[in-house]
Design an enzyme around this catalytic site. Sequence first.
Site, PDB file in Angstrom:
ATOM      1  N   CYS A 178      35.797  34.868  34.041  1.00 19.79           N
ATOM      2  CA  CYS A 178      36.556  34.624  34.976  1.00 19.79           C
ATOM      3  C   CYS A 178      38.210  34.163  34.539  1.00 19.79           C
ATOM      4  CB  CYS A 178      36.004  33.692  36.138  1.00 19.79           C
ATOM      5  SG  CYS A 178      34.474  34.060  36.860  1.00 19.79           S
TER       6      CYS A 178
ATOM      7  N   GLY B 244      37.417  20.717  24.179  1.00 21.17           N
ATOM      8  CA  GLY B 244      36.303  21.737  23.284  1.00 21.17           C
ATOM      9  C   GLY B 244      37.190  22.852  22.889  1.00 21.17           C
TER      10      GLY B 244
ATOM     11  N   LYS C 299      39.973  36.600  32.023  1.00 21.65           N
ATOM     12  CA  LYS C 299      40.560  37.685  32.780  1.00 21.65           C
ATOM     13  C   LYS C 299      41.602  37.297  33.745  1.00 21.65           C
ATOM     14  CE  LYS C 299      37.351  38.947  36.330  1.00 21.65           C
ATOM     15  NZ  LYS C 299      38.052  38.262  37.812  1.00 21.65           N
TER      16      LYS C 299
END
Length: 442
Positions: free
Chosen positions: A261, A254, A264
Amino acid sequence: MKIVVAGTGYVGLVTGVCLSNIGHYVTCVDNNVEKIENLKQGILPIFEEGLSELIEKNKTRLIFTTDYTTAYKNPDVIFIGVGTPENQDGTANLTYVYQVIEQIATSLEKDCTIVIKSTVPIGTNDKIEQYFKEHSKYKINVVSNPEFLSQGSAVKDTLYASRIIVGTNNQTATEIMEQLYEPLTKEPYNVPYLKMDRRSAEMVKYASNNFLALKISFINEIANLCEKIDADIEQVSKGMGYDKRIGNQFLKAGIGYGGSCFPKDTKALYNIGKENNIELEIVKACISVNNNQRMLLIEKLKKIYNNNIKGLNIAVLGLTFKANTDDIRESAAIENIVTLLQEEVTIKAYDPIYNKDLTKILESKLTNKELVKKFSFYNNIDNAIKNTDAVLIFTDWYDIKKYTVEKYALLMNNPIVIDGRNCYSANQFKNKNIKYFSIGRN
Ligand code: UGA
């Protein structure tokens, strides 16, 4: 047991509610007064399937409060589930964790087990325990217990977790944690329970998230190659997934990973490597592939329009970083909208859930603030795509996947669909007078 959970975000709130559901008495603490007042009335700060039902079911065992002094006085266990956002340089920001630690140290009136659920760099638990040694007269055992819940399936991921990781070498803490989680390790949950040292537990979290991110970047690179060699990434992923050593999850190509999450945690792990004089080459490549992948739809759009996109009317379908959440943090859609607005493109956006005021966020990111006027939000797909020159799909929401494709030809000015989530099959567009572009399929 008498448990306190600090933080009522995704991790804290879901943990607290699920712990109450297995019989514990839980006080959820947050310094945000509005959030706590809303929670008391059953109004949730996040959209998460099944969560409000569990709050209602366990209301006799659940308290929401901002009064941390009373809450931290004499619990058996305190969980810390506050955010660890990213610093400018990509390292993890531990400000919220340390705020809570200080509050606990000044409020506690007995020995206690402190469980760190927040994702923290390796060695943080050791530092926290040292802090308590220096600032509290009580015996505080710090346990690492990372969280593996995904937004959209957080309740299920907590109750029927893939595993419970408990990092401690302390005997008392070991016994308390076993007792606390005992209901989840038995029928009907049967969650595997793994005890290890604290640093390894902290690392399990980073290594797991980074490995999943890596799978996504890998399949996205293969997808880009598939486009060139006329292969179909959906078939390739399916074929690979049957091999149990590879597994069939996180192989969906994609527009790259987003959310609070993976972006980072990949950067944080890379930085942990650097601090220890190790260049994590794979992690670096994973981040770089993802950064490029996130801008792929604009690249495709420019190719179609020979680089002349100024003044176009573009529809954006899906604003959240994935389906079944209202979270737009690190969502590729937002980054792409800002880039398009900067190129003086008019944007008509649709999302089934995200309906808060986006204009302020966009304005803060735009160099020319006036361009925000070129953005508008619609709460149905028909109106968003009407008279547009292309549709860009960023989220595979159910109602986008189920949208009648004929309508693109009927309603659009120039029916061009650029599908960043492979929501449709190419066959659905056959003989429909619509130009359809997707990821990893020619
Ligand atoms: C992720 C992990 O999946 C959880 O295990 C972890 O506990 C959590 O982070 C965390 O650290 O708190 P989450 O960010 O909610 O959970 O979302 P995911 O479902 O993992 O998706 C992350 C991103 O990857 C999304 O943008 C999603 O669209 C994308 N993705 C996921 C793909 O592009 N392809 C896939 O095959 C899977």
